[in-house]
Design an enzyme around this catalytic site. Structure first.
Site, PDB file in Angstrom:
ATOM      1  N   ARG A  81     -13.135  -9.149   1.485  1.00 41.13           N
ATOM      2  CA  ARG A  81     -11.748  -8.833   1.143  1.00 41.13           C
ATOM      3  C   ARG A  81     -10.876 -10.060   1.392  1.00 41.13           C
ATOM      4  NH1 ARG A  81      -9.669  -3.607   1.288  1.00 41.13           N
ATOM      5  NH2 ARG A  81      -7.735  -4.650   0.752  1.00 41.13           N
TER       6      ARG A  81
ATOM      7  N   HIS B 116      -7.401   0.799  -6.385  1.00 33.11           N
ATOM      8  CA  HIS B 116      -7.588  -0.097  -5.231  1.00 33.11           C
ATOM      9  C   HIS B 116      -8.236  -1.389  -5.742  1.00 33.11           C
ATOM     10  CE1 HIS B 116      -7.751  -1.393  -1.233  1.00 33.11           C
ATOM     11  NE2 HIS B 116      -8.644  -0.585  -0.702  1.00 33.11           N
TER      12      HIS B 116
ATOM     13  N   ASP C  51     -17.361   6.722  -1.174  1.00 31.81           N
ATOM     14  CA  ASP C  51     -16.104   6.604  -0.435  1.00 31.81           C
ATOM     15  C   ASP C  51     -15.877   7.930   0.285  1.00 31.81           C
ATOM     16  OD1 ASP C  51     -13.583   5.746   0.411  1.00 31.81           O
ATOM     17  OD2 ASP C  51     -12.628   5.935  -1.547  1.00 31.81           O
TER      18      ASP C  51
ATOM     19  N   GLN D 107     -10.027  -4.078  -3.478  1.00 34.16           N
ATOM     20  CA  GLN D 107     -11.330  -3.678  -2.954  1.00 34.16           C
ATOM     21  C   GLN D 107     -12.432  -3.923  -3.979  1.00 34.16           C
ATOM     22  OE1 GLN D 107     -12.008  -2.324   0.310  1.00 34.16           O
ATOM     23  NE2 GLN D 107     -14.025  -2.973  -0.409  1.00 34.16           N
TER      24      GLN D 107
ATOM     25  N   ARG E  14       0.883  -1.180   0.000  1.00 32.19           N
ATOM     26  CA  ARG E  14       0.000   0.000   0.000  1.00 32.19           C
ATOM     27  C   ARG E  14       0.909   1.213   0.000  1.00 32.19           C
ATOM     28  NH1 ARG E  14      -5.263   1.171   3.620  1.00 32.19           N
ATOM     29  NH2 ARG E  14      -6.044  -0.162   1.936  1.00 32.19           N
TER      30      ARG E  14
ATOM     31  N   CYS F 237     -16.250   1.102   0.790  1.00 26.76           N
ATOM     32  CA  CYS F 237     -15.057   0.289   1.079  1.00 26.76           C
ATOM     33  C   CYS F 237     -14.630   0.398   2.538  1.00 26.76           C
ATOM     34  CB  CYS F 237     -13.921   0.673   0.140  1.00 26.76           C
ATOM     35  SG  CYS F 237     -13.346   2.362   0.327  1.00 26.76           S
TER      36      CYS F 237
HETATM   37  N1  NVA Z   1     -10.091   6.330  -1.219  1.00 27.35           N
HETATM   38  C1  NVA Z   1      -9.700   5.921   0.127  1.00 27.35           C
HETATM   39  C2  NVA Z   1      -9.889   4.457   0.298  1.00 27.35           C
HETATM   40  C3  NVA Z   1      -9.545   3.942   1.670  1.00 27.35           C
HETATM   41  C4  NVA Z   1      -9.643   2.451   1.784  1.00 27.35           C
HETATM   42  C5  NVA Z   1      -8.255   6.309   0.364  1.00 27.35           C
HETATM   43  O1  NVA Z   1      -7.446   6.177  -0.568  1.00 27.35           O
HETATM   44  O2  NVA Z   1      -7.942   6.768   1.466  1.00 27.35           O
HETATM   45  N1   CP Z   2     -11.100  -0.573   2.542  1.00 31.60           N
HETATM   46  C1   CP Z   2      -9.827  -0.612   2.955  1.00 31.60           C
HETATM   47  O1   CP Z   2      -8.894  -0.815   2.174  1.00 31.60           O
HETATM   48  O2   CP Z   2      -9.676  -0.441   4.293  1.00 31.60           O
HETATM   49  P1   CP Z   2      -8.332  -0.201   5.091  1.00 31.60           P
HETATM   50  O3   CP Z   2      -7.836   1.174   4.733  1.00 31.60           O
HETATM   51  O4   CP Z   2      -8.726  -0.287   6.543  1.00 31.60           O
HETATM   52  O5   CP Z   2      -7.327  -1.243   4.712  1.00 31.60           O
END
Ligand code: NVA
Ligand code: CP
Length: 309
Positions: A292, A133, A224, A136, A106, A264
């Site tokens: 997930r 992502h 989101d 997800q 990540r 998500c």
């Molecule tokens: N769009 C959000 C998703 C979190 C799982 C982010 O990138 O923070």
């Molecule tokens: N939806 C998701 O990826 O959650 P986290 O940021 O908690 O991993």
């Protein structure tokens, strides 16, 4: 990058046929998990996870999933590794990938995960970047199919930011043959290049200025956070710009009567969604979060072992 290594860096990396296999395999893996049946397809394999941003679901789902497959996990964050002290990502990739079988990252820019993959000896999975992502959306599609059957020909409404989730939904719509209706505030639109399937011309979604119009007749409404990780400096400006992009009962009423709601997570009740909707009967967010783990177990197996009978 060795041509033989299969990575999962964006949704466009797999074909519709590969997704059909993964969904079927995830269903089998989930059934076995629910029946407490052992499924140790990855015994003696190690997954390294690299987190340059926070996580709850991604961390737990990959870690628990890998142990359930009989494997083990190493977890790194930028704060407790040399990444936080400027060790080049290429060197990190070269070193980690000599010691483990598969890596999940990540991070921030997609270019960073692409660079990691180019220098990795093992498969690399995108656990979220600024742009995409895919894990997800894999879970979201699996959840839709579980509740309602095939997604082909259905309509999904994306309400809110033209972010990593929106780009990935757009790739999925083009690849799997469903309609994506997007409504974002002006200035936060989906980027057509990021949302396209590798080099594919045209856009795979329809834009609507009015979020309620985007929801009209939808089979699934999804949203989101207004501010994604890494964009916190824009928090106040976004709060103002997104005020009308809160998924509420009126938006859900514009969708089909049996429409599902997904998010998500993490969610901010009262911002991108009302408590009434996310905690209401059309919401499947807890199944979505659990899934997930099941889809990622199928993904880990597929990248390491290929198709299994
Ligand atoms: N769009 C959000 C998703 C979190 C799982 C982010 O990138 O923070
Ligand atoms: N939806 C998701 O990826 O959650 P986290 O940021 O908690 O991993």
């Amino acid at each position: 990058m060795s041509a033989a290594i299969k990575h999962y860096l964006q949704f466009a990396d797999f074909t519709a046929e590969e997704y059909a296999y993964l969904f079927a395999r995830a269903a089998l893996i989930k059934r076995k998990f629910k029946a407490y049946e052992k499924h140790h397809s990855l015994s003696d394999r190690t997954l390294a996870m690299v987190f340059e941003k926070a996580s709850t679901r991604t961390r737990v789902s990959f870690e628990a999933g890998m142990y359930q497959l009989g494997g083990s996990v190493v977890n790194l964050t930028s704060g407790d590794s040399q990444l936080g002290r400027s060790e080049p990502i290429e060197d990190t990739a070269r070193v980690i990938s000599r010691m483990v079988d598969i890596v999940m990252i990540r991070t921030f820019e997609q270019a960073r995960i692409d660079l990691f993959a180019q220098h990795s000896r093992v498969p690399v999975i995108n656990g979220l970047t600024n742009e995409y992502h895919p894990c997800q959306i894999l879970a979201d599609l699996f959840t839709y199919i579980e509740h309602r059957g095939p997604i082909q020909g259905k309509t999904v409404a994306w309400i809110g930011d033209g972010n990593n989730m929106a780009n990935t939904w757009a790739q999925a719509a083009a690849l799997l043959g469903f309609t994506l209706r997007v409504s974002t505030p002006r200035g936060y639109e989906v980027d057509s290049q990021l949302a396209a399937l590798n080099g594919a011309p045209g856009k795979g979604w329809q834009s609507f200025a009015d979020p309620r119009e985007a929801c009209a007749g939808a089979d699934l409404v999804t949203t989101d956070v207004w501010t994604s990780m890494g964009y916190e400096a824009e928090n106040e400006a976004r709060r103002q710009a997104f005020a009308d992009w809160c998924v509420d009962a009126a938006m859900m009423a514009a969708a089909k009567p049996d429409a599902l709601f997904m998010h998500c997570l993490p969610a901010h009740r009262g911002e991108e969604v009302t408590a009434e909707v996310i905690d209401g009967p059309q919401s499947v967010v807890w199944d979505e979060a659990e899934n997930r783990m099941h889809v990622q177990k199928a993904l880990l197996e597929y990248l390491l072992l290929g198709r299994l009978a």
